[in-house]
Scaffold this motif. Structure first.
Motif, PDB file in Angstrom:
ATOM      1  N   CYS A  76     -75.177  -8.518  55.197  1.00 58.52           N
ATOM      2  CA  CYS A  76     -76.286  -8.651  56.143  1.00 58.52           C
ATOM      3  C   CYS A  76     -77.095  -9.909  55.860  1.00 58.52           C
ATOM      4  CB  CYS A  76     -77.175  -7.407  56.070  1.00 58.52           C
ATOM      5  SG  CYS A  76     -78.582  -7.453  57.180  1.00 58.52           S
ATOM      6  N   ILE A  77     -77.470 -10.109  54.603  1.00 57.48           N
ATOM      7  CA  ILE A  77     -78.275 -11.288  54.241  1.00 57.48           C
ATOM      8  C   ILE A  77     -77.499 -12.572  54.521  1.00 57.48           C
ATOM      9  CG2 ILE A  77     -79.338 -12.530  52.307  1.00 57.48           C
ATOM     10  CD1 ILE A  77     -79.988  -9.775  51.085  1.00 57.48           C
ATOM     11  N   SER A  78     -76.233 -12.601  54.126  1.00 60.68           N
ATOM     12  CA  SER A  78     -75.437 -13.817  54.325  1.00 60.68           C
ATOM     13  C   SER A  78     -75.220 -14.113  55.808  1.00 60.68           C
ATOM     14  CB  SER A  78     -74.097 -13.696  53.606  1.00 60.68           C
ATOM     15  OG  SER A  78     -73.306 -12.665  54.159  1.00 60.68           O
ATOM     16  N   SER A  79     -75.280 -13.077  56.654  1.00 60.50           N
ATOM     17  CA  SER A  79     -75.068 -13.303  58.089  1.00 60.50           C
ATOM     18  C   SER A  79     -76.165 -14.172  58.688  1.00 60.50           C
ATOM     19  CB  SER A  79     -74.988 -11.965  58.837  1.00 60.50           C
ATOM     20  OG  SER A  79     -76.249 -11.329  58.886  1.00 60.50           O
ATOM     21  N   PHE A  80     -77.384 -14.073  58.150  1.00 52.32           N
ATOM     22  CA  PHE A  80     -78.484 -14.906  58.654  1.00 52.32           C
ATOM     23  C   PHE A  80     -78.188 -16.380  58.403  1.00 52.32           C
ATOM     24  CE2 PHE A  80     -82.501 -17.128  57.626  1.00 52.32           C
ATOM     25  CZ  PHE A  80     -83.077 -17.115  58.886  1.00 52.32           C
ATOM     26  N   PHE A  81     -77.820 -16.704  57.170  1.00 48.52           N
ATOM     27  CA  PHE A  81     -77.553 -18.108  56.817  1.00 48.52           C
ATOM     28  C   PHE A  81     -76.236 -18.580  57.428  1.00 48.52           C
ATOM     29  CE2 PHE A  81     -80.308 -16.365  53.506  1.00 48.52           C
ATOM     30  CZ  PHE A  81     -81.366 -17.272  53.586  1.00 48.52           C
ATOM     31  N   GLY A  82     -75.247 -17.680  57.490  1.00 44.93           N
ATOM     32  CA  GLY A  82     -74.002 -18.029  58.159  1.00 44.93           C
ATOM     33  C   GLY A  82     -74.212 -18.276  59.644  1.00 44.93           C
ATOM     34  N   GLY A  83     -75.099 -17.485  60.261  1.00 45.94           N
ATOM     35  CA  GLY A  83     -75.412 -17.678  61.671  1.00 45.94           C
ATOM     36  C   GLY A  83     -76.048 -19.033  61.922  1.00 45.94           C
ATOM     37  N   ILE A  84     -76.945 -19.442  61.020  1.00 44.53           N
ATOM     38  CA  ILE A  84     -77.570 -20.761  61.155  1.00 44.53           C
ATOM     39  C   ILE A  84     -76.513 -21.860  61.037  1.00 44.53           C
ATOM     40  CG2 ILE A  84     -79.086 -22.426  59.988  1.00 44.53           C
ATOM     41  CD1 ILE A  84     -81.025 -20.150  59.469  1.00 44.53           C
ATOM     42  N   LEU A  85     -75.630 -21.738  60.030  1.00 52.10           N
ATOM     43  CA  LEU A  85     -74.584 -22.742  59.836  1.00 52.10           C
ATOM     44  C   LEU A  85     -73.686 -22.855  61.060  1.00 52.10           C
ATOM     45  CD1 LEU A  85     -72.902 -24.705  58.144  1.00 52.10           C
ATOM     46  CD2 LEU A  85     -71.736 -22.736  57.143  1.00 52.10           C
ATOM     47  N   LEU A  86     -73.202 -21.736  61.560  1.00 49.08           N
ATOM     48  CA  LEU A  86     -72.312 -21.770  62.716  1.00 49.08           C
ATOM     49  C   LEU A  86     -73.048 -22.243  63.968  1.00 49.08           C
ATOM     50  CD1 LEU A  86     -70.237 -18.504  62.160  1.00 49.08           C
ATOM     51  CD2 LEU A  86     -69.546 -20.864  61.706  1.00 49.08           C
ATOM     52  N   GLY A  87     -74.333 -21.903  64.071  1.00 48.26           N
ATOM     53  CA  GLY A  87     -75.134 -22.378  65.195  1.00 48.26           C
ATOM     54  C   GLY A  87     -75.293 -23.887  65.177  1.00 48.26           C
ATOM     55  N   ILE A  88     -75.513 -24.449  63.995  1.00 46.77           N
ATOM     56  CA  ILE A  88     -75.642 -25.902  63.851  1.00 46.77           C
ATOM     57  C   ILE A  88     -74.352 -26.588  64.294  1.00 46.77           C
ATOM     58  CG2 ILE A  88     -75.835 -27.783  62.167  1.00 46.77           C
ATOM     59  CD1 ILE A  88     -77.684 -25.904  60.526  1.00 46.77           C
ATOM     60  N   VAL A  89     -73.227 -26.080  63.811  1.00 50.54           N
ATOM     61  CA  VAL A  89     -71.933 -26.673  64.151  1.00 50.54           C
ATOM     62  C   VAL A  89     -71.671 -26.588  65.655  1.00 50.54           C
ATOM     63  CG1 VAL A  89     -69.441 -26.463  63.851  1.00 50.54           C
ATOM     64  CG2 VAL A  89     -70.956 -26.252  61.870  1.00 50.54           C
ATOM     65  N   THR A  90     -71.951 -25.422  66.241  1.00 49.71           N
ATOM     66  CA  THR A  90     -71.717 -25.239  67.673  1.00 49.71           C
ATOM     67  C   THR A  90     -72.593 -26.159  68.504  1.00 49.71           C
ATOM     68  OG1 THR A  90     -71.066 -22.927  67.374  1.00 49.71           O
ATOM     69  CG2 THR A  90     -71.800 -23.578  69.577  1.00 49.71           C
ATOM     70  N   LEU A  91     -73.851 -26.314  68.101  1.00 48.83           N
ATOM     71  CA  LEU A  91     -74.765 -27.178  68.856  1.00 48.83           C
ATOM     72  C   LEU A  91     -74.249 -28.613  68.911  1.00 48.83           C
ATOM     73  CD1 LEU A  91     -77.531 -27.384  70.311  1.00 48.83           C
ATOM     74  CD2 LEU A  91     -78.498 -28.024  68.097  1.00 48.83           C
ATOM     75  N   HIS A  92     -73.687 -29.098  67.807  1.00 52.88           N
ATOM     76  CA  HIS A  92     -73.240 -30.494  67.749  1.00 52.88           C
ATOM     77  C   HIS A  92     -71.851 -30.689  68.346  1.00 52.88           C
ATOM     78  CE1 HIS A  92     -76.489 -32.440  65.446  1.00 52.88           C
ATOM     79  NE2 HIS A  92     -76.672 -31.236  64.920  1.00 52.88           N
ATOM     80  N   THR A  93     -70.983 -29.707  68.181  1.00 58.51           N
ATOM     81  CA  THR A  93     -69.613 -29.862  68.693  1.00 58.51           C
ATOM     82  C   THR A  93     -69.458 -29.328  70.105  1.00 58.51           C
ATOM     83  OG1 THR A  93     -68.886 -27.727  67.800  1.00 58.51           O
ATOM     84  CG2 THR A  93     -68.691 -29.659  66.354  1.00 58.51           C
ATOM     85  N   ARG A  94     -70.436 -28.532  70.558  1.00 55.74           N
ATOM     86  CA  ARG A  94     -70.384 -27.871  71.869  1.00 55.74           C
ATOM     87  C   ARG A  94     -69.164 -26.968  71.976  1.00 55.74           C
ATOM     88  NH1 ARG A  94     -75.416 -28.705  73.273  1.00 55.74           N
ATOM     89  NH2 ARG A  94     -74.907 -28.118  75.417  1.00 55.74           N
ATOM     90  N   SER A  95     -68.724 -26.435  70.832  1.00 53.70           N
ATOM     91  CA  SER A  95     -67.513 -25.614  70.802  1.00 53.70           C
ATOM     92  C   SER A  95     -67.711 -24.430  69.868  1.00 53.70           C
ATOM     93  CB  SER A  95     -66.323 -26.452  70.307  1.00 53.70           C
ATOM     94  OG  SER A  95     -65.176 -25.638  70.119  1.00 53.70           O
ATOM     95  N   ILE A  96     -67.179 -23.270  70.271  1.00 45.63           N
ATOM     96  CA  ILE A  96     -67.231 -22.079  69.414  1.00 45.63           C
ATOM     97  C   ILE A  96     -65.953 -21.873  68.622  1.00 45.63           C
ATOM     98  CG2 ILE A  96     -68.815 -20.921  71.014  1.00 45.63           C
ATOM     99  CD1 ILE A  96     -66.367 -19.118  71.821  1.00 45.63           C
ATOM    100  N   TRP A  97     -64.951 -22.747  68.810  1.00 48.94           N
ATOM    101  CA  TRP A  97     -63.637 -22.485  68.225  1.00 48.94           C
ATOM    102  C   TRP A  97     -63.653 -22.572  66.704  1.00 48.94           C
ATOM    103  CZ3 TRP A  97     -61.074 -19.688  71.215  1.00 48.94           C
ATOM    104  CH2 TRP A  97     -61.060 -19.905  72.594  1.00 48.94           C
ATOM    105  N   GLY A  98     -64.428 -23.486  66.149  1.00 53.75           N
ATOM    106  CA  GLY A  98     -64.539 -23.565  64.697  1.00 53.75           C
ATOM    107  C   GLY A  98     -65.182 -22.317  64.133  1.00 53.75           C
ATOM    108  N   GLY A  99     -66.253 -21.866  64.773  1.00 61.28           N
ATOM    109  CA  GLY A  99     -66.918 -20.648  64.332  1.00 61.28           C
ATOM    110  C   GLY A  99     -66.009 -19.444  64.441  1.00 61.28           C
ATOM    111  N   PHE A 100     -65.249 -19.373  65.518  1.00 56.21           N
ATOM    112  CA  PHE A 100     -64.317 -18.258  65.680  1.00 56.21           C
ATOM    113  C   PHE A 100     -63.262 -18.282  64.588  1.00 56.21           C
ATOM    114  CE2 PHE A 100     -60.165 -16.916  67.502  1.00 56.21           C
ATOM    115  CZ  PHE A 100     -60.412 -15.548  67.499  1.00 56.21           C
ATOM    116  N   MET A 101     -62.748 -19.461  64.290  1.00 54.67           N
ATOM    117  CA  MET A 101     -61.728 -19.593  63.254  1.00 54.67           C
ATOM    118  C   MET A 101     -62.252 -19.109  61.907  1.00 54.67           C
ATOM    119  SD  MET A 101     -59.832 -23.105  62.113  1.00 54.67           S
ATOM    120  CE  MET A 101     -58.939 -23.212  60.558  1.00 54.67           C
ATOM    121  N   VAL A 102     -63.456 -19.520  61.549  1.00 57.58           N
ATOM    122  CA  VAL A 102     -64.058 -19.098  60.278  1.00 57.58           C
ATOM    123  C   VAL A 102     -64.345 -17.608  60.296  1.00 57.58           C
ATOM    124  CG1 VAL A 102     -66.115 -19.307  58.822  1.00 57.58           C
ATOM    125  CG2 VAL A 102     -65.025 -21.359  59.736  1.00 57.58           C
TER     126      VAL A 102
END
Length: 304
Positions: free
Chosen positions: A257-283
């Protein structure tokens, strides 16, 4: 990987701590309530309608809180924009429905086989409904301004995400020794009624169905909650999404649960810059299947 590190540095440098700090306190307080006063278990004891209402207001509260702080401290007039308000009201309802309601389909006469097919179809059917709703919202509000919420692969490169998964292996191995983790994983034990006699492809189909849920999650959280809201608030869409994302993990082990908050921020940052969810989905799906493997191996070793 350097580009991702650059994205993270840029995000951290631009954090408004008057917004981030109270938001961090809010999610910490909710985590405390959940794991000390059994908030998740209490809500699960309600009927479906009360569960829906409970989760709706929890999701709405954590989603709206950072935006209220931005309005207060940065004088952003977000709540005067009817399109923004429509998305803000709809988003918690979509995921509260996904979290609470289930299908009970009569597919075959055999009770156990019918239960198996309901378990296999649960995640894909939920995904189809959520994707259809988001597609309607995108067609109504966003089709002229961006591709469908993060499905572009134009800037997607797989290499950094393989490295992220490699980093997660020892962490998951360590988690696989913990009782709360082993009580939750593997999800495959939810179909234990076929584990002894079921063919390998029945188990594989279940794991593929389980994996499909992470496409739905990435589409909703990183695609919709980041990219649909970012046209008004830019990177400030990431924190509300991460708070919301953390609350859907209240039924999981505390560390997850705790790691999901920081993981969510990380994946959100990546998605915002790449405009893609595929990296987040892969991870995300990679971690999920590694956790399945870790849960299976951990429970097997514990029984030896």
């Amino acid at each position: 990987m350097r580009s991702i590190i650059g994205y993270i540095r840029s995000y951290v440098a631009g954090i408004n701590w008057l917004v981030f700090s109270p938001s961090l306190f809010l999610i910490s307080f909710l985590i405390y309530l959940n794991y000390n006063l059994a908030l998740y278990a209490v809500i699960r004891s309600y009927d479906e309608e009360r569960q829906f209402v409970s989760w709706y207001f929890i999701f709405l509260g954590v989603l709206i809180f950072p935006y209220l702080l931005h309005t207060l401290f940065e004088k952003k007039k977000l709540f005067y924009n009817w399109r923004f308000m429509v998305l803000l009201v709809l988003a918690p309802a979509i995921f509260a429905w996904k979290m609470v309601y289930s299908f009970d389909l009569k597919i075959v006469n055999d009770v156990y086989l019918n239960a198996y097919w309901n378990a296999v179809l649960y995640w894909p059917l939920k995904g189809v409904v959520v994707t259809a709703v988001l597609l309607l919202i995108w067609w109504w509000l966003d089709r002229k301004s961006q591709p469908f919420y993060g499905l572009s692969s134009r800037y997607f490169k797989a290499k950094p995400y393989w490295l992220m998964l490699l980093i997660m292996v020892p962490l998951i191995a360590a988690a696989s020794t913990q009782p709360d983790f082993l009580a939750m994983y593997p999800k495959l034990k939810n179909i234990s009624y076929i584990n002894d006699s079921g063919a390998w492809y029945s188990k594989l189909l279940f794991e593929l169905a389980y994996g499909s849920d992470f496409f739905t999650i990435e589409l909703f959280f990183r695609g919709f909650l980041v990219l649909a809201f970012a046209k008004w608030v830019g990177k400030d869409a990431i924190l509300p999404m991460a708070l919301f994302y953390c609350t859907i993990h209240f039924g999981k082990p505390l560390g997850e649960c705790i790691s999901s908050f920081f993981g969510g921020i990380l994946l959100g940052i990546v998605t915002l810059h790449t405009r893609s969810i595929w990296g987040g989905f892969m991870v995300h799906v990679g971690i999920a299947w590694l956790m399945e493997l870790g849960g299976y191996m951990g429970n097997t070793l514990r029984e030896v």
